[in-house]
Design a protein around this motif. Structure first.
Motif, mmCIF file in Angstrom:
data_model
loop_
_atom_site.group_PDB
_atom_site.id
_atom_site.type_symbol
_atom_site.label_atom_id
_atom_site.label_comp_id
_atom_site.label_asym_id
_atom_site.label_seq_id
_atom_site.Cartn_x
_atom_site.Cartn_y
_atom_site.Cartn_z
ATOM 1 N N ALA A 3 35.341 -6.544 46.177
ATOM 2 C CA ALA A 3 33.890 -6.301 47.287
ATOM 3 C C ALA A 3 34.930 -4.897 48.216
ATOM 4 C CB ALA A 3 34.018 -7.274 48.315
ATOM 5 N N ARG A 4 36.146 -4.728 48.236
ATOM 6 C CA ARG A 4 36.799 -3.609 49.278
ATOM 7 C C ARG A 4 36.570 -2.501 48.361
ATOM 8 N NH1 ARG A 4 42.810 -4.518 51.609
ATOM 9 N NH2 ARG A 4 41.284 -5.883 52.844
ATOM 10 N N SER A 5 36.543 -2.330 47.157
ATOM 11 C CA SER A 5 36.380 -1.207 46.365
ATOM 12 C C SER A 5 35.130 -0.782 46.194
ATOM 13 C CB SER A 5 36.953 -1.407 44.789
ATOM 14 O OG SER A 5 38.242 -1.775 44.821
ATOM 15 N N GLN A 6 34.081 -1.572 46.286
ATOM 16 C CA GLN A 6 32.663 -1.327 46.573
ATOM 17 C C GLN A 6 32.364 -0.690 47.985
ATOM 18 O OE1 GLN A 6 30.418 -4.952 45.531
ATOM 19 N NE2 GLN A 6 30.947 -4.922 43.311
ATOM 20 N N ASP A 7 32.904 -1.294 48.812
ATOM 21 C CA ASP A 7 32.550 -0.817 50.079
ATOM 22 C C ASP A 7 33.424 0.739 50.432
ATOM 23 O OD1 ASP A 7 32.094 -1.210 53.185
ATOM 24 O OD2 ASP A 7 34.234 -0.727 53.314
ATOM 25 N N ALA A 12 31.932 6.427 50.562
ATOM 26 C CA ALA A 12 32.387 7.680 49.987
ATOM 27 C C ALA A 12 31.074 8.636 49.839
ATOM 28 C CB ALA A 12 33.328 7.824 48.932
ATOM 29 N N VAL A 13 30.227 7.728 49.022
ATOM 30 C CA VAL A 13 28.742 8.246 48.781
ATOM 31 C C VAL A 13 28.063 8.608 49.946
ATOM 32 C CG1 VAL A 13 26.624 7.522 47.930
ATOM 33 C CG2 VAL A 13 28.834 7.015 46.652
ATOM 34 N N MET A 14 28.157 7.864 51.050
ATOM 35 C CA MET A 14 27.461 7.888 52.447
ATOM 36 C C MET A 14 27.960 9.204 52.814
ATOM 37 S SD MET A 14 24.968 5.587 52.608
ATOM 38 C CE MET A 14 25.066 5.783 50.756
ATOM 39 N N TRP A 15 29.395 9.391 52.908
ATOM 40 C CA TRP A 15 29.920 10.716 53.511
ATOM 41 C C TRP A 15 29.629 12.103 52.722
ATOM 42 C CZ3 TRP A 15 32.370 12.075 57.961
ATOM 43 C CH2 TRP A 15 32.797 11.272 58.887
ATOM 44 N N LEU A 16 29.564 11.789 51.254
ATOM 45 C CA LEU A 16 29.218 12.743 50.683
ATOM 46 C C LEU A 16 27.678 13.432 50.777
ATOM 47 C CD1 LEU A 16 29.834 14.774 47.923
ATOM 48 C CD2 LEU A 16 28.924 12.938 46.821
ATOM 49 N N ALA A 17 26.675 12.273 50.840
ATOM 50 C CA ALA A 17 25.321 12.460 51.055
ATOM 51 C C ALA A 17 25.254 13.398 52.424
ATOM 52 C CB ALA A 17 24.388 11.305 51.383
ATOM 53 N N GLY A 18 26.052 12.868 53.672
ATOM 54 C CA GLY A 18 26.178 13.626 55.026
ATOM 55 C C GLY A 18 26.565 15.049 54.923
ATOM 56 N N MET A 19 27.601 15.163 54.162
ATOM 57 C CA MET A 19 28.441 16.498 53.848
ATOM 58 C C MET A 19 27.336 17.352 53.115
ATOM 59 S SD MET A 19 30.924 16.498 55.634
ATOM 60 C CE MET A 19 30.441 15.416 56.500
#
Length: 286
Positions: A3-7, A12-19
């Motif tokens: 679960a920690r790896s999925q989090d 990271a995906v959310m940060w990438l989308a924001g960037m």
């Protein structure tokens, strides 16, 4: 996978989308400002436009942009806030309320060019206003209302119920509670909605082409609401579409940069006080 790896992956995906969004915005703004800022000068910002000679300015269009915006918001805000208060505080779950919400949502989905054609038929032709500032302002009212009504309603609904209960328990009437308790606490959200709506109205073209026209008064400032009211956005379209000036690309670049800078300054002028009010309401200003 834990679960920690999925989090971590999701973060990271959310940060990438924001960037990616920030990169697209920075690229767009950077390119427009890079092309347009060298064109800007005091003579360009305040001077009269020209249809055939190079070196014209956008002074009348800049004034008309804010004049039409001010009139449209003057018409829109009281109606939108009144409708938002009614829907949030007074309306029940009946057919009238459903019709009002359906009408608001339907109006929000109408393309701006259709609103422009409607304004031309009603204000320009039927009411005999011609291509005028007042006609453009009244048509922009139709564009502004849906967003303002929904934002006002949602902002009022976010005010905690115990604020109302405490006010009523102290003997205040329902209207006093709304005026002195609910609206001040909903003000930051309402200001945000006004800012977004105003920024959209400043950049509107289709509505104003059909209602305010593509010409300007030769007097600046001209407060005659029956005068033609070409704005910065409409001028940029007109210069590139049918303009005859030899430096039309430079004029369009400068107009676009000025419009972007104007919208950014306008947003900051309203966003910063809104943040201050929000922090003060939350107790962060002490």
């Amino acid at each position: 996978m834990s679960a920690r790896s999925q989090d971590k992956i999701a973060t990271a995906v959310m940060w990438l989308a924001g960037m990616v969004i920030l990169a697209i915005l920075a690229t767009f703004l950077g390119y427009m400002l890079y092309k347009g800022v060298p064109v800007l000068s005091w003579n360009f910002i305040t001077g009269m436009s020209s249809d055939i000679h190079a070196g014209g300015g956008v002074g009348p269009q800049l004034f008309n942009s804010f004049y039409i915006l001010g009139l449209s918001m003057l018409f829109s805000i009281p109606v939108a806030i009144g409708a938002g208060i009614y829907l949030a505080e007074y309306a029940g779950n009946d057919r009238l309320t459903d019709m009002i919400r359906l009408s608001t949502e339907s109006l929000a989905t109408v393309p701006s060019i259709v609103l422009g054609l409607f304004g031309m038929i009603i204000f320009v032709n039927m009411l005999g206003m011609g291509f005028s500032i007042i006609g453009g302002s009244l048509t922009l009212l139709l564009l502004n209302l849906p967003v303002l009504v929904r934002v006002t309603e949602e902002s009022i609904r976010t005010v905690p119920a115990h604020y109302r209960e405490a006010s009523l328990a102290l003997g205040a009437t329902k209207w006093q509670t709304i005026w002195r308790v609910v609206l001040p606490n909903a003000l930051p959200g309402i200001i945000t909605g006004i800012t977004l709506t105003a920024g959209r109205a400043l950049g509107e073209t289709a509505i104003l082409i059909f209602t305010a026209g593509t010409t300007v008064s030769r007097t600046v400032p001209d407060f005659d609401v029956m005068a033609a009211g070409e704005t910065l956005a409409v001028h940029m379209w007109y210069v590139m579409a049918v303009g005859l000036v030899p430096d039309r690309v430079a004029v369009a670049d400068g107009t676009g940069a000025l419009l972007l800078i104007t919208i950014l300054i306008f947003n900051l002028m309203f966003t910063l006080p809104s943040k201050y009010i929000q922090r003060k309401m939350a107790g962060g200003g002490h």
